[in-house]
Design a protein around this motif. Structure first.
Motif, PDB file in Angstrom:
ATOM      1  N   SER A   1      -3.343  10.023   1.521  1.00 22.36           N
ATOM      2  CA  SER A   1      -3.989   9.085   1.425  1.00 22.36           C
ATOM      3  C   SER A   1      -3.212   8.151   0.647  1.00 22.36           C
ATOM      4  CB  SER A   1      -4.738   9.796   0.629  1.00 22.36           C
ATOM      5  OG  SER A   1      -6.139  10.864   0.042  1.00 22.36           O
TER       6      SER A   1
ATOM      7  N   ARG B   1     -10.527   4.153  -7.460  1.00 25.89           N
ATOM      8  CA  ARG B   1     -11.579   3.742  -6.729  1.00 25.89           C
ATOM      9  C   ARG B   1     -11.612   4.488  -4.750  1.00 25.89           C
ATOM     10  NH1 ARG B   1     -14.476  -0.496  -8.358  1.00 25.89           N
ATOM     11  NH2 ARG B   1     -13.214  -1.333  -6.541  1.00 25.89           N
ATOM     12  N   ASP B   2     -10.761   3.227  -5.012  1.00 31.87           N
ATOM     13  CA  ASP B   2     -10.865   2.906  -3.401  1.00 31.87           C
ATOM     14  C   ASP B   2      -9.880   3.830  -2.902  1.00 31.87           C
ATOM     15  OD1 ASP B   2     -13.014   1.431  -3.250  1.00 31.87           O
ATOM     16  OD2 ASP B   2     -11.797  -0.445  -4.005  1.00 31.87           O
ATOM     17  N   SER B   3      -9.719   4.514  -1.868  1.00 28.98           N
ATOM     18  CA  SER B   3      -8.576   5.186  -0.828  1.00 28.98           C
ATOM     19  C   SER B   3      -9.029   5.544   0.449  1.00 28.98           C
ATOM     20  CB  SER B   3      -7.598   6.113  -1.597  1.00 28.98           C
ATOM     21  OG  SER B   3      -8.903   7.242  -1.552  1.00 28.98           O
ATOM     22  N   ALA B   4      -8.162   5.331   1.250  1.00 27.36           N
ATOM     23  CA  ALA B   4      -8.392   5.789   2.951  1.00 27.36           C
ATOM     24  C   ALA B   4      -7.763   7.274   3.374  1.00 27.36           C
ATOM     25  CB  ALA B   4      -7.859   5.182   3.254  1.00 27.36           C
TER      26      ALA B   4
ATOM     27  N   THR C   1       0.666  -0.875   0.036  1.00 28.04           N
ATOM     28  CA  THR C   1      -0.472  -0.061  -0.049  1.00 28.04           C
ATOM     29  C   THR C   1       1.109   1.577  -0.378  1.00 28.04           C
ATOM     30  OG1 THR C   1      -0.257  -0.304   2.558  1.00 28.04           O
ATOM     31  CG2 THR C   1      -1.749  -0.912   1.042  1.00 28.04           C
TER      32      THR C   1
ATOM     33  N   SER D   1     -11.858   0.443   7.155  1.00 29.95           N
ATOM     34  CA  SER D   1     -11.781   1.775   7.825  1.00 29.95           C
ATOM     35  C   SER D   1     -11.083   1.011   9.181  1.00 29.95           C
ATOM     36  CB  SER D   1     -13.656   2.012   8.284  1.00 29.95           C
ATOM     37  OG  SER D   1     -14.146   0.567   8.494  1.00 29.95           O
TER      38      SER D   1
ATOM     39  N   PRO E   1      -7.207   1.427   2.173  1.00 32.63           N
ATOM     40  CA  PRO E   1      -8.349   1.566   1.227  1.00 32.63           C
ATOM     41  C   PRO E   1      -8.926  -0.031   1.422  1.00 32.63           C
ATOM     42  CG  PRO E   1      -6.614   0.955   0.590  1.00 32.63           C
ATOM     43  CD  PRO E   1      -6.003   0.853   1.151  1.00 32.63           C
ATOM     44  N   GLU E   2      -8.547  -1.020   2.337  1.00 39.65           N
ATOM     45  CA  GLU E   2     -10.277  -1.950   1.799  1.00 39.65           C
ATOM     46  C   GLU E   2     -10.455  -1.976   2.806  1.00 39.65           C
ATOM     47  OE1 GLU E   2      -8.438  -5.332   0.137  1.00 39.65           O
ATOM     48  OE2 GLU E   2      -8.399  -4.474  -1.312  1.00 39.65           O
TER      49      GLU E   2
ATOM     50  N   VAL F   1      -3.463   4.239  -0.969  1.00 42.85           N
ATOM     51  CA  VAL F   1      -4.125   3.507  -2.114  1.00 42.85           C
ATOM     52  C   VAL F   1      -2.824   2.381  -2.378  1.00 42.85           C
ATOM     53  CG1 VAL F   1      -4.925   5.334  -3.443  1.00 42.85           C
ATOM     54  CG2 VAL F   1      -2.236   4.288  -4.092  1.00 42.85           C
TER      55      VAL F   1
END
Length: 389
Positions: A112, A79-82, A60, A215, A212-213, A114
């Motif tokens: 972020s 599309r997906d990030s934290a 990541t 919380s 990102p997958e 990813v």
């Protein structure tokens, strides 16, 4: 002498090289004269359906706010990030800690996280509609009179300029840290949304990044001696979870292992940006860094952004001599590259000396960062956007 096939050939289709290709494509009316050559180029028509199958790389990536803005402008943000809103920095067994908060810096987030392959898929999907010529191959290159020749195995192509973005180690400064990084994905029983952690230990830094997958998931980057890394990689899940909890503390509660662990050796390699009169190095081909503070790809993306800016005028008139632009790029990038490399080289070594006096001094430094916002924010802005010249 044959007319060069391309204006620019980029060797390496990783994130930095792919981002550079997109940047250059936006600055020329003939994007087909930019070639991106790499071992793995994900076709747009399969990117969406095969995304899960492609997610083989365990890494990541912590991308700072500036990198996210760049990738969004290129329509290549995954599309997906934290989000990372707060970074908690501490030292195991010593007093002193520092908090870096996005609100103090006036940005919506510090960065972020990813997944590596999700980022690569997004970049290659954007490239498929950019007009850039995509060539799947593992090239070797050499300078010939007036141009660069790339050997693709079954054929050769020529370009006026070449960019090496990955696939080769930089030649110059080298340091072996005698550390390996253990990568893992963990579920926390008491997650803190938007928080990332950097905890220095006597064997190396331990980073926990929001994943990102999910919380309640964290990406673990545990830097330690090769012997400890070998032990950690072969532990059963309960013992690994307990060891991580003992090292990190109780801030996130208990941990649960999610999937396999992976181990990578750590070293520093850095060399000049200007390889020769027609070849520039960026990204991992210019510098590979220790993962502390997650600066490697952020620095590579700054390389790409500034090289694109430096070549914009030349791309409008590619028949002119580009040597001035290349020399100016190399000169302008030098301060940011060497300051960032210096920070990421210094931190893991100073915190892992094993000397109690040095460890107490490091604790005092963390306390100073926490008590002095101007000092803390100066460091944070360097990590957030690099040294601007």
């Amino acid at each position: 002498m044959d007319t060069p096939t391309y204006d620019i050939a980029i060797s390496g289709a990783g994130p930095a090289g792919s981002a550079l290709a997109l940047i250059l494509a936006s600055k020329t009316p003939h994007p087909e004269r930019i070639a991106l050559v790499g071992r793995r180029i994900i076709a747009a028509q399969t990117a969406a359906s095969n995304q899960e199958a492609e997610m083989a790389d365990p890494r990541t990536l912590a991308l700072n706010h500036g990198s996210r803005i760049l990738l969004e402008q290129l329509n290549a943000w995954p599309r997906d990030s934290a989000d990372i809103n707060v970074v908690h920095v501490s030292q195991r067994g010593r007093l002193g800690r520092a908090l870096i908060d996005h609100a103090e810096l006036g940005v919506p987030r510090l960065g972020s996280v990813v997944a590596y392959d999700a980022l690569l898929t997004s970049l290659h999907h954007a490239l498929a509609g950019s007009g850039v010529t995509l060539i799947e191959a593992a090239p070797t290159m050499q300078v010939v009179p007036g141009q660069v020749e790339l050997n693709l195995g079954d054929r050769r192509i020529h370009s006026v300029l070449a960019v090496q973005s990955d696939g080769v180690r930089p030649q110059g400064v080298r340091r072996e840290y005698q550390q390996h990084a253990v990568l893992a994905t963990m579920r926390a029983s008491r997650p803190r949304q938007g928080w990332a952690f950097e905890r220095f230990t006597s064997q190396g830094p331990l980073a926990l990044l929001p994943h990102p997958e999910g919380s309640d998931l964290y990406g673990i980057v545990w830097c330690c001696s090769p012997a400890q890394a070998a032990t950690l990689s072969t532990m059963d899940d309960p013992n690994f979870e307990a060891t991580l909890h003992h090292t990190f503390g109780d801030r996130l509660g208990r941990f649960q292992s999610m999937g396999k662990r992976h181990v990578f050796p750590l070293s520093l390699h850095a060399g000049p940006s200007l390889i020769n009169a027609r070849t520039i190095a960026i990204g991992n081909a210019a510098q590979t860094l220790h993962p502390v503070a997650g600066q490697g790809l952020n620095l590579g993306l700054r390389d790409a952004a500034q090289l694109g800016q430096a070549l914009a005028q030349w791309l409008a008139k590619p028949g002119t001599d580009p040597s001035h632009q290349l020399e100016q790029f190399a000169r302008n990038r030098r301060p940011d590259r060497w300051l960032t490399a210096g920070i990421t080289d210094f931190l893991p070594r100073i915190f892992s000396t094993g000397n109690p006096l040095v460890e107490h001094a490091c604790g005092a430094a963390l306390l100073s960062l926490d008590l002095l916002p101007p000092l803390r924010n100066t460091l944070a802005r360097q990590l957030l956007q690099g040294l601007r010249t």
